[in-house]
Design a protein around this motif. Structure first.
Motif, PDB file in Angstrom:
ATOM      1  N   MET A   1       0.847  -1.186   0.000  1.00 19.68           N
ATOM      2  CA  MET A   1       0.000   0.000   0.000  1.00 19.68           C
ATOM      3  C   MET A   1       0.891   1.248   0.000  1.00 19.68           C
ATOM      4  SD  MET A   1      -2.828  -1.421  -0.254  1.00 19.68           S
ATOM      5  CE  MET A   1      -3.879   0.036  -0.134  1.00 19.68           C
ATOM      6  N   PRO A   2       0.319   2.414  -0.311  1.00 17.34           N
ATOM      7  CA  PRO A   2       1.150   3.630  -0.340  1.00 17.34           C
ATOM      8  C   PRO A   2       1.886   3.923   0.957  1.00 17.34           C
ATOM      9  CG  PRO A   2      -0.942   4.037  -1.433  1.00 17.34           C
ATOM     10  CD  PRO A   2      -1.041   2.663  -0.821  1.00 17.34           C
ATOM     11  N   ASP A   3       1.326   3.473   2.104  1.00 17.35           N
ATOM     12  CA  ASP A   3       2.002   3.725   3.382  1.00 17.35           C
ATOM     13  C   ASP A   3       3.084   2.694   3.687  1.00 17.35           C
ATOM     14  OD1 ASP A   3       0.576   1.452   4.008  1.00 17.35           O
ATOM     15  OD2 ASP A   3      -0.526   2.330   5.694  1.00 17.35           O
ATOM     16  N   GLY A   4       3.342   1.768   2.739  1.00 17.20           N
ATOM     17  CA  GLY A   4       4.392   0.772   2.931  1.00 17.20           C
ATOM     18  C   GLY A   4       3.936  -0.526   3.552  1.00 17.20           C
ATOM     19  N   THR A   5       2.643  -0.678   3.818  1.00 14.38           N
ATOM     20  CA  THR A   5       2.125  -1.919   4.399  1.00 14.38           C
ATOM     21  C   THR A   5       2.086  -3.020   3.349  1.00 14.38           C
ATOM     22  OG1 THR A   5       0.750  -0.687   5.961  1.00 14.38           O
ATOM     23  CG2 THR A   5       0.187  -3.007   5.576  1.00 14.38           C
TER      24      THR A   5
END
Length: 559
Positions: free
Chosen positions: A116-120
């Motif tokens: 995901m964009p947040d790095g998840t």
């Protein structure tokens, strides 16, 4: 809010179909961009989406036998590069180690993490596809004696880092192939495919939010588990044994009998391969991932209610096998023909279940991949060429219906064989014959499906590969149904010689040689005397059964 409260059935169904669409986008991208017919026409690949725990979310319709192996493949790929913490957006891993992927080295897998964009990290997009040549002793092999003869092994390495192709890996792959352009094209196609699948999955997660998405996934898994458990509960508790026998290991010519034991208790089933033969000299050995997949395919094809499977469908299934045996082979045992014992294990499972619930399973099928092909140097271009494909068999009849004719084994369902038009345009081979084989099916109240008679003529000198099995053991009838025709093949040389072939690698076949492939039929179900007379006469009119065979097996239809 509890996860279960976030996973209402409507949203769960939308998520399930969205994941199926993401997997299908992998499939469609690969078909449209691959270089070789075995990928874009035969569909010899698997395209799947997995969650961050390497559990299967969705797989596009392709090769079911890959279905149970891909989790092993994804887990190994991630482990080999240092685990999830070693991954970054834009990474892709190449792996074809047979003992991790559950396939021969030609089945090369590309695995891409989904962030995901947040790095998840939320999962993985994966595609495993057959490369036509990867530097084995021959493009296809029936006579290898260790895995090192079967092709270059990529043990799980980055082929892309942060979106940048690792040129040294690509050059190694091309340098170890007789068809380097095809390898490059197919690798690029696989990378494009997982990129598309990863993006589609990330959009789906973003639409519903990670917590809600995961709640829907758990509910989806629970549903798949319940579907299979309901089926297993219809099988009486007990211990059931299914027997199979390979013609040989490709080298010795000696038959290889084996059996698998099913232990059913409540809604769970245990597949026990512990008493199977030891590892074989020739390449008919299964890595454990292949064995697990065979068990999963055999049961979920019956119990899955026609649904696309997820990890939940596999929860009621336990598989055990003895390390160092044919069904739990370890390096460096050869395993190029791993799919042949795996397919026969599927059929052995059905035979075991036939003792318990004959009304729920079909009679025996042709029971083989029936793979044949050719290779050589094309006189028109001077380039190496290779063409091989599986071919259809007759399917066994069941209590409720006749068997289907001319379909690939159910472990290969949703795949195809190379169209004559594609073959003849690209390779110096003419397909002279392709027809349903009269009298190839087993008689019964429900008739088995027909096998095929197929003929190929070589236009140039070449070499032949034949991987046939089940030539000695006929497909078995069920509940009084008759056995069907087994598989077979002959080679007619230009000098008039005609020789039978089963498993052979690199047989020289000069221009003008004709290969005749006779694929096995499906066995019958129920006593032939119970078949409706009008159905018998219709079979004769359609050419499925000759009048002579009909009078022999169904005398009641002729008054």
């Amino acid at each position: 809010m509890q996860l279960v409260e976030q996973a209402d059935p409507v949203t769960t169904e939308i998520v399930r179909h969205g994941l199926g669409s993401a997997a299908d986008q992998i499939k469609r991208t690969l078909i449209r961009t691959a270089m070789t017919p075995i990928i874009y026409d035969v569909l010899d690949f698997a395209a799947a989406i997995y969650d961050d725990r390497c559990r299967m979310l969705a797989q596009a319709p392709s090769i079911p036998l890959f279905m149970g192996t891909m989790s092993f493949c994804v887990e190994a790929a991630v482990r080999r590069v240092g685990g999830p913490d070693a991954l970054e957006p834009g990474d892709a891993i190449l792996i074809n180690d047979p003992y991790e992927t559950g396939s021969h080295p030609q089945d090369a897998a590309v695995v891409m993490p989904i962030f995901m964009p947040d790095g998840t990290l939320v999962g993985y997009a994966a595609v495993k596809a057959h490369w036509m040549d990867i530097g084995a002793k021959a493009p296809y092999c029936t006579d290898t004696t260790d895995v090192h003869q079967e092709g270059t092994i990529f043990p799980g390495i980055h082929v892309m880092r942060r979106g940048v192709m690792q040129d040294d890996v690509v050059r190694i792959a091309q340098a170890n192939s007789r068809m380097p352009g095809f390898v490059l094209g197919d690798l690029n196609a696989q990378i494009s495919a997982v990129q598309v699948g990863a993006a589609a999955t990330a959009r789906l997660v973003a639409r519903y939010g990670l917590d809600r998405f995961r709640a829907c996934v758990e509910r989806m898994y629970d549903h798949g588990e319940a579907v299979v458990r309901r089926y297993v509960e219809r099988i009486p508790d007990g211990r059931y044994v299914g027997r199979g026998e390979l013609d040989d290991d490709g080298i010795s010519g000696v038959p290889i009998p084996f059996h698998v034991t099913l232990e059913v208790e409540g809604s769970s089933v245990r597949f026990d391969f512990s008493d199977c033969p030891g590892v074989q000299t020739g390449p008919v050995n299964c890595p454990i991932a292949s064995t697990v997949s065979a068990a999963r395919v055999a049961l979920t094809m019956l119990a899955g209610n026609g649904e696309a499977p997820t990890e939940g469908h596999f929860r009621p299934i336990e598989v055990v096998a003895r390390p160092g045996s044919m069904f739990h082979a370890r390096p460096p045992a050869p395993c190029f023909l791993y799919g042949w014992p795996a397919i026969q294990a599927c059929d052995a499972v059905l035979r075991a279940l036939a003792d318990a619930v004959p009304e729920l399973v079909p009679a025996g099928s042709g029971g083989d991949i029936c793979g044949v092909g050719f290779w050589g140097v094309d006189q028109r271009s001077g380039e190496f060429w290779s063409d091989a494909s599986p071919y259809p068999i007759g399917q066994g009849a069941s209590v409720g219906s006749d068997g289907s004719s001319g379909l690939l084994h159910f472990a290969e369902a949703a795949t195809r064989f190379t169209p004559a038009e594609v073959r003849e345009v690209r390779f110096p081979v003419v397909q002279e014959r392709l027809e349903l084989a009269t009298d190839s099916a087993g008689a019964g109240r429900r008739r088995g499906g027909l096998g095929l008679d197929i003929g190929f003529r070589l236009l140039q000198d070449a070499e032949l590969i034949s991987t046939l099995d089940r030539t000695k053991n006929a497909p078995q009838g069920l509940a009084g149904g008759h056995d069907a025709r087994p598989n077979g093949a002959t080679v007619a040389f230009p000098d008039g010689r005609v020789e039978p072939v089963t498993k052979v690698t690199g047989l020289p076949v000069p221009a003008g040689t004709v290969l005749s492939l006779l694929t096995g039929g499906g066995a019958g179900c129920g006593e032939p005397r119970e078949r409706d007379a009008s159905a018998v006469l219709a079979d004769v009119r359609e050419g499925y059964v000759s009048e002579a065979a009909a009078r022999r097996d169904y005398p009641h239809a002729f008054g």
